[in-house]
Design a protein around this motif. Structure first.
Motif, PDB file in Angstrom:
ATOM      1  N   THR A  94     -11.437   0.716   0.272  1.00 23.22           N
ATOM      2  CA  THR A  94     -11.347   1.446   1.538  1.00 23.22           C
ATOM      3  C   THR A  94     -10.123   1.008   2.333  1.00 23.22           C
ATOM      4  O   THR A  94      -9.430   1.826   2.949  1.00 23.22           O
ATOM      5  CB  THR A  94     -12.622   1.229   2.370  1.00 23.22           C
ATOM      6  N   CYS A  95      -9.839  -0.298   2.339  1.00 22.93           N
ATOM      7  CA  CYS A  95      -8.661  -0.808   3.045  1.00 22.93           C
ATOM      8  C   CYS A  95      -7.367  -0.261   2.449  1.00 22.93           C
ATOM      9  O   CYS A  95      -6.446   0.138   3.175  1.00 22.93           O
ATOM     10  CB  CYS A  95      -8.647  -2.335   3.008  1.00 22.93           C
ATOM     11  N   LEU A 123       2.162 -10.807   8.066  1.00 20.04           N
ATOM     12  CA  LEU A 123       3.396 -10.904   7.294  1.00 20.04           C
ATOM     13  C   LEU A 123       3.355  -9.912   6.154  1.00 20.04           C
ATOM     14  O   LEU A 123       2.320  -9.692   5.524  1.00 20.04           O
ATOM     15  CB  LEU A 123       3.552 -12.322   6.717  1.00 20.04           C
ATOM     16  N   ILE A 124       4.503  -9.276   5.858  1.00 19.54           N
ATOM     17  CA  ILE A 124       4.559  -8.315   4.765  1.00 19.54           C
ATOM     18  C   ILE A 124       4.167  -8.977   3.451  1.00 19.54           C
ATOM     19  O   ILE A 124       3.592  -8.350   2.569  1.00 19.54           O
ATOM     20  CB  ILE A 124       5.970  -7.692   4.667  1.00 19.54           C
ATOM     21  N   GLY A 125       4.390 -10.257   3.340  1.00 15.50           N
ATOM     22  CA  GLY A 125       4.047 -10.968   2.113  1.00 15.50           C
ATOM     23  C   GLY A 125       2.571 -10.974   1.806  1.00 15.50           C
ATOM     24  O   GLY A 125       2.164 -11.239   0.674  1.00 15.50           O
ATOM     25  N   SER A 126       1.724 -10.674   2.788  1.00 14.28           N
ATOM     26  CA  SER A 126       0.285 -10.661   2.551  1.00 14.28           C
ATOM     27  C   SER A 126      -0.209  -9.353   1.968  1.00 14.28           C
ATOM     28  O   SER A 126      -1.354  -9.217   1.591  1.00 14.28           O
ATOM     29  CB  SER A 126      -0.478 -10.932   3.859  1.00 14.28           C
ATOM     30  N   LEU A 127       0.678  -8.355   1.890  1.00  9.46           N
ATOM     31  CA  LEU A 127       0.297  -7.051   1.368  1.00  9.46           C
ATOM     32  C   LEU A 127       0.331  -7.041  -0.154  1.00  9.46           C
ATOM     33  O   LEU A 127       1.074  -7.799  -0.781  1.00  9.46           O
ATOM     34  CB  LEU A 127       1.250  -5.969   1.885  1.00  9.46           C
ATOM     35  N   PRO A 128      -0.450  -6.144  -0.793  1.00  6.62           N
ATOM     36  CA  PRO A 128      -0.330  -5.928  -2.235  1.00  6.62           C
ATOM     37  C   PRO A 128       1.068  -5.403  -2.545  1.00  6.62           C
ATOM     38  O   PRO A 128       1.721  -4.799  -1.691  1.00  6.62           O
ATOM     39  CB  PRO A 128      -1.408  -4.877  -2.532  1.00  6.62           C
ATOM     40  N   SER A 129       1.529  -5.601  -3.773  1.00  3.57           N
ATOM     41  CA  SER A 129       2.909  -5.269  -4.132  1.00  3.57           C
ATOM     42  C   SER A 129       3.231  -3.803  -3.924  1.00  3.57           C
ATOM     43  O   SER A 129       4.319  -3.459  -3.465  1.00  3.57           O
ATOM     44  CB  SER A 129       3.165  -5.662  -5.592  1.00  3.57           C
ATOM     45  N   ASN A 130       2.288  -2.895  -4.249  1.00  5.75           N
ATOM     46  CA  ASN A 130       2.588  -1.473  -4.124  1.00  5.75           C
ATOM     47  C   ASN A 130       2.764  -1.068  -2.664  1.00  5.75           C
ATOM     48  O   ASN A 130       3.657  -0.280  -2.310  1.00  5.75           O
ATOM     49  CB  ASN A 130       1.488  -0.625  -4.773  1.00  5.75           C
ATOM     50  N   SER A 180      -5.609  -2.682  13.554  1.00  2.00           N
ATOM     51  CA  SER A 180      -5.632  -4.071  14.016  1.00  2.00           C
ATOM     52  C   SER A 180      -6.303  -5.026  13.032  1.00  2.00           C
ATOM     53  O   SER A 180      -6.129  -6.243  13.122  1.00  2.00           O
ATOM     54  CB  SER A 180      -6.342  -4.168  15.373  1.00  2.00           C
ATOM     55  N   ASN A 181      -7.075  -4.488  12.071  1.00  2.00           N
ATOM     56  CA  ASN A 181      -7.813  -5.403  11.188  1.00  2.00           C
ATOM     57  C   ASN A 181      -7.708  -5.046   9.707  1.00  2.00           C
ATOM     58  O   ASN A 181      -8.297  -5.717   8.874  1.00  2.00           O
ATOM     59  CB  ASN A 181      -9.291  -5.443  11.588  1.00  2.00           C
ATOM     60  N   ALA A 182      -6.971  -4.003   9.367  1.00  2.00           N
ATOM     61  CA  ALA A 182      -6.945  -3.538   7.977  1.00  2.00           C
ATOM     62  C   ALA A 182      -6.468  -4.613   7.008  1.00  2.00           C
ATOM     63  O   ALA A 182      -7.052  -4.806   5.940  1.00  2.00           O
ATOM     64  CB  ALA A 182      -6.053  -2.299   7.864  1.00  2.00           C
ATOM     65  N   VAL A 183      -5.410  -5.331   7.386  1.00  2.00           N
ATOM     66  CA  VAL A 183      -4.858  -6.341   6.475  1.00  2.00           C
ATOM     67  C   VAL A 183      -5.780  -7.548   6.355  1.00  2.00           C
ATOM     68  O   VAL A 183      -5.984  -8.087   5.271  1.00  2.00           O
ATOM     69  CB  VAL A 183      -3.458  -6.770   6.940  1.00  2.00           C
ATOM     70  N   SER A 184      -6.336  -7.993   7.477  1.00  2.00           N
ATOM     71  CA  SER A 184      -7.249  -9.140   7.426  1.00  2.00           C
ATOM     72  C   SER A 184      -8.501  -8.801   6.619  1.00  2.00           C
ATOM     73  O   SER A 184      -9.006  -9.633   5.858  1.00  2.00           O
ATOM     74  CB  SER A 184      -7.635  -9.578   8.838  1.00  2.00           C
ATOM     75  N   LEU A 185      -9.002  -7.564   6.754  1.00  2.00           N
ATOM     76  CA  LEU A 185     -10.173  -7.159   5.973  1.00  2.00           C
ATOM     77  C   LEU A 185      -9.838  -7.048   4.495  1.00  2.00           C
ATOM     78  O   LEU A 185     -10.661  -7.376   3.641  1.00  2.00           O
ATOM     79  CB  LEU A 185     -10.711  -5.822   6.494  1.00  2.00           C
ATOM     80  N   LEU A 186      -8.617  -6.608   4.198  1.00  2.00           N
ATOM     81  CA  LEU A 186      -8.182  -6.553   2.805  1.00  2.00           C
ATOM     82  C   LEU A 186      -8.146  -7.946   2.205  1.00  2.00           C
ATOM     83  O   LEU A 186      -8.558  -8.160   1.059  1.00  2.00           O
ATOM     84  CB  LEU A 186      -6.807  -5.891   2.705  1.00  2.00           C
ATOM     85  N   SER A 187      -7.694  -8.903   2.995  1.00  2.00           N
ATOM     86  CA  SER A 187      -7.649 -10.289   2.525  1.00  2.00           C
ATOM     87  C   SER A 187      -9.057 -10.825   2.275  1.00  2.00           C
ATOM     88  O   SER A 187      -9.324 -11.505   1.272  1.00  2.00           O
ATOM     89  CB  SER A 187      -6.932 -11.158   3.555  1.00  2.00           C
ATOM     90  N   ILE A 188      -9.978 -10.530   3.188  1.00  2.00           N
ATOM     91  CA  ILE A 188     -11.370 -10.958   3.018  1.00  2.00           C
ATOM     92  C   ILE A 188     -11.972 -10.325   1.762  1.00  2.00           C
ATOM     93  O   ILE A 188     -12.666 -10.989   0.983  1.00  2.00           O
ATOM     94  CB  ILE A 188     -12.198 -10.578   4.263  1.00  2.00           C
TER      95      ILE A 188
END
Length: 284
Positions: free
Chosen positions: A249-250, A270-277, A229-237
């Motif tokens: 870790t994320c 959104l998938i666009g917020s993920l790193p390219s890999n 539920s928070n992995a992507v938002s924490l990656l962004s932070i």
């Protein structure tokens, strides 16, 4: 006046039934300045040299400008003295001293509660918070520049934008107590959820005000609370605030088998917020 003396010392040591005598010879230079002044101290009074070592024992030279009590009139007396260890270094047994732990929390924490000496007011999300400029400046380089730098704030009332009141209150708690707010220890599920969110907000606030210790504390807490539920938002932070450990870790969590697909299915990002890999992995 300079005088040079040579002397020898017989050092006796006893070890059980064996008695050994060692002869040690050494030269020592004594320089006497101001003799005309020294001779007024009277017969039987002496001046003593600094202590020096010969053969592992301490010695000194005593100089009598008017002679010792046994000397003839107008004589100068010079004696070599063997210094007793207990006479030279009177040492008491070292007491057992217990050093108390630091108590900054007990010293500064009450100042935040009782309000004594507060000289600045912060307006945050409709609430007022009073504090001490000196304490804030000592803890935060940003506050230090704001209050005492070349472009220092002239007003004693400061409005804080883009921060909620509970977050600023928790920030002040850390500044004065050097600890994360107490609700960190509560076990109820709602409070645990609040702790996760507060750790995110405080990490951002800590980075904003240069509180590196608080930032690391929050980063550590968040590293142990990552889920779908928070992995992507924490990656962004982590990306925005240069938290390398949290970022790593994320990424490891998202790269785990089946996790990325589960995160995608929650439709919370959104998938666009993920790193390219990871983005490529999600398309597959």
């Amino acid at each position: 006046m300079s005088l040079s003396t040579q002397y020898s010392a017989e050092i006796q040591e006893s070890t059980g039934c064996v008695r050994r005598i060692e002869k040690v010879t050494r030269s020592h230079m004594c320089r006497i300045e101001g003799y005309s002044v020294d001779k007024n101290i009277g017969k039987g009074n002496s001046l003593e040299s600094t202590i020096f070592d010969v053969g592992g024992y301490d010695w000194s030279v005593k100089y009598y400008p008017n002679g010792s009590l046994e000397a003839e009139v107008d004589d100068i007396s010079i004696y070599l003295y063997h210094k007793n260890k207990s006479e030279v270094f009177p040492m008491e047994p070292t007491p057992h001293i217990v050093v108390p732990p630091g108590n900054i929390q007990q010293q500064l924490g009450p100042l935040l509660e009782n309000g004594n000496g507060m000289d600045v007011t912060f307006k945050v999300d409709g609430q007022n918070f009073n504090a001490h400029k000196c304490i804030l400046a000592a803890r935060s380089p940003v506050f230090s520049a704001q209050f005492f730098g070349p472009m220092k704030e002239k007003s004693d009332t400061i409005k804080i934008e883009e921060m909620e009141a509970p977050v600023f209150k928790a920030l002040l708690h850390f500044i004065y107590n050097d600890t994360f707010p107490e609700f960190e220890e509560r076990k109820e599920s709602v409070e645990k959820h609040d702790t996760k969110l507060m750790a995110q907000y405080l990490l951002v606030a800590a980075d904003r005000y240069g509180l590196e210790r608080l930032k690391i504390i929050c980063e550590k807490m968040l590293c142990s609370s990552i889920d779908t539920s928070n992995a992507v938002s924490l990656l962004s932070i982590a990306e925005r605030h240069s938290c390398n450990h949290l970022k790593e870790t994320c990424l490891k969590f998202l790269a785990s088998p089946g996790v990325l697909q589960e995160v995608i299915e929650t439709e919370q990002f959104l998938i666009g917020s993920l790193p390219s890999n990871l983005k490529e992995s999600s398309v597959k």
